[in-house]
Design an enzyme around this catalytic site. Structure first.
Site, PDB file in Angstrom:
ATOM      1  N   ILE A  54     -35.630  10.867 -32.366  1.00 53.64           N
ATOM      2  CA  ILE A  54     -36.323  10.167 -31.432  1.00 53.64           C
ATOM      3  C   ILE A  54     -35.408  10.839 -29.951  1.00 53.64           C
ATOM      4  O   ILE A  54     -34.276  10.590 -31.067  1.00 53.64           O
ATOM      5  CB  ILE A  54     -36.690   8.451 -31.735  1.00 53.64           C
ATOM      6  CG1 ILE A  54     -37.876   9.150 -32.711  1.00 53.64           C
ATOM      7  CG2 ILE A  54     -37.564   8.005 -30.628  1.00 53.64           C
ATOM      8  CD1 ILE A  54     -37.554   7.119 -33.458  1.00 53.64           C
ATOM      9  N   CYS A  55     -35.627  10.955 -29.192  1.00 55.92           N
ATOM     10  CA  CYS A  55     -35.153  10.542 -27.814  1.00 55.92           C
ATOM     11  C   CYS A  55     -34.824   9.246 -27.006  1.00 55.92           C
ATOM     12  O   CYS A  55     -35.673   9.535 -26.793  1.00 55.92           O
ATOM     13  CB  CYS A  55     -35.468  12.047 -27.191  1.00 55.92           C
ATOM     14  SG  CYS A  55     -34.264  11.586 -25.857  1.00 55.92           S
ATOM     15  N   LEU A  56     -33.867   8.307 -27.305  1.00 50.08           N
ATOM     16  CA  LEU A  56     -33.604   7.697 -26.888  1.00 50.08           C
ATOM     17  C   LEU A  56     -32.925   7.385 -27.224  1.00 50.08           C
ATOM     18  O   LEU A  56     -32.028   7.308 -28.003  1.00 50.08           O
ATOM     19  CB  LEU A  56     -34.600   5.917 -28.366  1.00 50.08           C
ATOM     20  CG  LEU A  56     -34.727   5.254 -27.665  1.00 50.08           C
ATOM     21  CD1 LEU A  56     -35.351   5.074 -26.477  1.00 50.08           C
ATOM     22  CD2 LEU A  56     -35.146   4.619 -28.824  1.00 50.08           C
ATOM     23  N   ASN A 115     -40.872  12.946 -26.169  1.00 51.66           N
ATOM     24  CA  ASN A 115     -39.619  12.604 -26.219  1.00 51.66           C
ATOM     25  C   ASN A 115     -39.825  12.949 -27.653  1.00 51.66           C
ATOM     26  O   ASN A 115     -38.358  11.568 -28.415  1.00 51.66           O
ATOM     27  CB  ASN A 115     -39.018  11.126 -25.880  1.00 51.66           C
ATOM     28  CG  ASN A 115     -39.313  11.347 -24.567  1.00 51.66           C
ATOM     29  OD1 ASN A 115     -40.279  10.474 -24.097  1.00 51.66           O
ATOM     30  ND2 ASN A 115     -38.933  11.458 -23.525  1.00 51.66           N
ATOM     31  N   LYS A 168     -28.359   6.818 -29.573  1.00 52.71           N
ATOM     32  CA  LYS A 168     -27.329   7.977 -29.431  1.00 52.71           C
ATOM     33  C   LYS A 168     -26.218   7.654 -28.358  1.00 52.71           C
ATOM     34  O   LYS A 168     -25.781   6.166 -29.475  1.00 52.71           O
ATOM     35  CB  LYS A 168     -27.911   9.191 -29.171  1.00 52.71           C
ATOM     36  CG  LYS A 168     -28.233   9.970 -30.065  1.00 52.71           C
ATOM     37  CD  LYS A 168     -29.340  11.042 -29.692  1.00 52.71           C
ATOM     38  CE  LYS A 168     -30.701  11.401 -30.512  1.00 52.71           C
ATOM     39  NZ  LYS A 168     -32.354  11.314 -29.154  1.00 52.71           N
TER      40      LYS A 168
END
Ligand SMILES: [Zn+2]
Ligand SMILES: [Zn+2]
Ligand SMILES: [Zn+2]
Lengths: 149, 540
Positions: free
Chosen positions: A85-87, A78, A91
């Site tokens: 960072i994919c969180l 992620n 977002k």
């Protein structure tokens, strides 16, 4: 722009009462810009690692989320090559009721539980899904190589 | 007052429930005590202004993400009053609580305590001590800068905790031997209740002012028809007496306190509660608020509780002490339902042309200059402030709202200019970078024989790992140039919006450079014949 009270307050709390394994220190000349260190959580492939991140509070914080990015290389499904960072809370799931501390704790939690089904780094996620043990090994290697002082 | 940075953690841990209360009275968005508390249907509470701003962007509850909208907002008046009152009493309560935890001390030391009660303004010393001195100083000057210009250079000293246990190299205060003392600028105690009392000099100037509201007005809320107006002379602003809560001219506070309240007598002149005065005609209050001199104003005798709020008539009466209009609370509970004041409707800006929008602004007494975007933002901002003010039990005057708008206007223009400057700087930077790259390329071509080995070591570096933070297209010299020029640019753009992006870039590049150097050094060791990497070129 004057620094909003809320930011001053959050900073004070972060410095006075840091969350375990997390440190966030603002730049003297730009109090919206933080040097962050997150220790790799125990029993994760990142255990023993010390990860540097940068965190920036945009003008409309807390209405808009902070911008956070890993500066230390990390092998994680992620987190991409650029350290992004994919969180969700960074977002569309951001809420002004969240704060720097909760964001950093969430990132720490993400290190404990990588989620290859919602990947940002596709090749890493693929690796993770096909051969988890091997992927974890790579993550451990990277931790030793890049995240130890 | 704005100057205070308060936090639930200010309460000693022995008083855990006070911490809880403190945090429950705070808005999850701004972390301040709730201002005009509004409840959503999920029962979460926010400041009216904060939640309105949020709902302008997104239709969810910030606390639980349930979908919602402004039409779901309900005032939570009791909670607001509790938050207001807790805020009013906080400093005194905190002081009392802290003192209750101190070991019993000799009389001499009690004096010391009184002298250093400024400690209330600040967070506990355990907290402060751990903040690194430099960041702490920066923070303090930031919070200080909000309301006070730094007027001297030793302001770090003003806020320095001097403690026996402190292991830092600072000089300790030796004033107290039993506890840490916060040394603050001599006697600055702007938030202690006693300071609120106007100075005695002004008291004599208005001794003559009379105030002749009769008893019947205190119970006049049921009277529907206007009765002959009483003539009344006001001088300056009315405040609630901190002891008996009667409405008294601010300038007369001291004499009133000395003569009556401190001796337990009732003042025959001022015997009308401030809350009653407040509910009188907005014009009456506005009149004396405006010219502040003795001038006769007539008070229609049909006070309606909500006239105050609906017209934002006034709160010249914002007494900042701890006895904030307790009778007002009593007056409101048990009364007929409060009619909601009229809020401003949202406009559909897309169907309005410039002229129509300008007219709307004009009607609200707002500036009408600027393009449509500016006018639209101005209108939206005012809508938020105005409607949030409608929700408040301590509303501001229209004049105060307009003052807030003036501030907004200034900030907006400053940001606009800053963004402009930033865009220009970025363009310049890109040009400069391109030029430098070209220049560098020429130099390299000229001296190509010396560096032929470098690119290969580089490409192996990026090739084997394949995970560099940025694609490795440039050689080391390019990187150095880029770092230097970007660093210089970033320096100029310190306060620019995407300063962080620039810094991030620089750091990534620096990291990459470090990696490359380490690799080169290794290879230089392995094969002694390999050419030594030229030192990084410092351009700026
Ligand atoms: Zn708020
Ligand atoms: Zn909710
Ligand atoms: Zn009194």
């Amino acid at each position: 722009m004057a620094l909003p009270k809320r930011i001053i307050k959050e900073t004070e709390r972060l410095l006075a009462d840091p969350a375990p394994g997390i440190s966030a220190i603002p730049h003297e000349d730009n109090l919206r810009y933080f040097d962050v260190i997150i220790e790799g959580p125990n029993q994760s492939p990142f255990e023993g690692g010390v990860f540097k991140l940068e965190l920036f509070l945009p003008e409309d914080y807390p209405m808009a989320p902070p911008k956070v990015r890993f500066m230390t290389k990390i092998y994680h499904p992620n987190i991409d090559k650029l350290g992004r960072i994919c969180l969700d809370i960074l977002k569309d799931k951001w809420s002004p009721a969240l704060q720097i501390r909760t964001v950093l704790l969430s990132i720490q939690a993400l290190l404990s539980s990588p989620n290859p089904d919602d990947p940002l780094a596709n090749d890493v996620a693929q690796h993770w899904k096909e051969n988890e043990n091997n992927a974890i090994q790579t993550a451990q290697e990277w931790t030793r190589k890049y995240a130890t002082a | 007052m704005d100057f205070d940075i308060t936090d639930p953690s200010d309460w000693p841990k022995e008083f855990g429930p006070l911490r809880e209360i403190d945090s429950h009275l705070r808005c999850p968005i701004c972390k301040e005590y709730l201002r005009a508390a509004m409840m959503l249907q999920c029962h979460h509470n926010f400041c009216s202004e904060c939640i309105r701003r949020h709902l302008d962007k997104e239709s969810t509850c910030p606390a639980c993400r349930v979908s919602t909208s402004t039409s779901q907002l309900r005032r939570n008046v009791s909670l607001e009053e509790i938050a207001n009152n807790f805020g009013d009493v906080r400093q005194l309560l905190l002081k009392t609580v802290r003192e209750s935890l101190e070991p019993k001390s000799a009389p001499a030391q009690t004096l010391e305590c009184a002298e250093s009660m400024d400690i209330d303004d600040f967070t506990p010393q355990q907290k402060r001590r751990r903040i690194s001195a430099r960041v702490g100083k920066a923070l303090l000057s930031a919070q200080r800068g909000r309301t006070h210009e730094s007027d001297d250079n030793d302001h770090d000293d003003d806020f320095t905790m001097h403690s026996q246990e402190s292991s830092s190299g600072r000089k300790y205060s030796t004033r107290s031997s039993t506890r840490p003392v916060l040394r603050s600028r001599g006697g600055r105690s702007e938030t202690t209740p006693t300071e609120q009392v106007p100075n005695p000099q002004s008291a004599s100037s208005s001794q003559t002012s009379s105030y002749s509201l009769s008893e019947e007005h205190t119970s006049a809320s049921e009277q529907a028809s206007p009765t002959p107006a009483k003539e009344s002379t006001f001088k300056h602003t009315l405040v609630a007496c901190p002891v008996c809560t009667m409405a008294i001219p601010e300038a007369n506070t001291n004499s009133h306190l000395d003569k009556y309240c401190f001796s337990g007598k009732q003042d025959p002149i001022y015997n009308v509660a401030l809350s009653v005065v407040e509910t009188y005609s907005p014009q009456a209050i506005a009149t004396y608020e405006k010219d502040g001199s003795s001038k006769s104003v007539s008070l229609p005798a049909s006070p309606q509780r909500n006239t105050l709020r609906s017209a934002f008539s006034s709160s010249p009466v914002r007494f900042n002490g701890f006895a904030q209009q307790p009778s007002k609370l009593g007056a409101q509970s048990g009364a007929a339902p409060i009619p909601e004041p009229k809020r401003l409707p949202k406009l559909t800006y897309s169907v309005l042309n410039d002229k129509q929008l300008r007219k709307k602004l004009q009607e609200l007494g707002l500036p009408t200059h600027g393009d449509k975007q500016l006018m639209q933002r101005r209108h939206a901002e005012y809508l938020t402030l105005y409607n949030a003010n409608c929700d408040s039990t301590r509303p501001q005057t229209i004049a105060q709202l307009h003052k807030a708008m003036d501030n907004w206007e200034r900030t907006y223009m400053r940001d606009l200019n800053a963004k402009d400057a930033q865009r220009r700087a970025q363009e310049e930077q890109q040009q400069k970078y391109a030029q430098e790259l070209a220049q560098q390329k020429q130099q390299e071509d000229a001296a190509s024989t010396d560096v032929t080995n470098l690119p290969s070591s580089q490409s192996s570096n990026s090739g084997t790992t394949g995970t560099g933070f940025v694609p490795n297209q440039a050689n080391n010299n390019d990187v150095n140039v880029a770092i230097a020029s970007q660093a210089a640019q970033a320096h100029k753009l310190k306060n620019a919006d995407n300063y962080n992006d620039l810094i991030a870039d620089i750091r990534r590049r620096q990291q990459r450079e470090k990696d490359a150097k380490a690799k080169a050094a290794l290879e230089a060791n392995d094969a002694a014949s390999a050419p030594i990497q030229p030192p990084p070129q410092e351009e700026l």
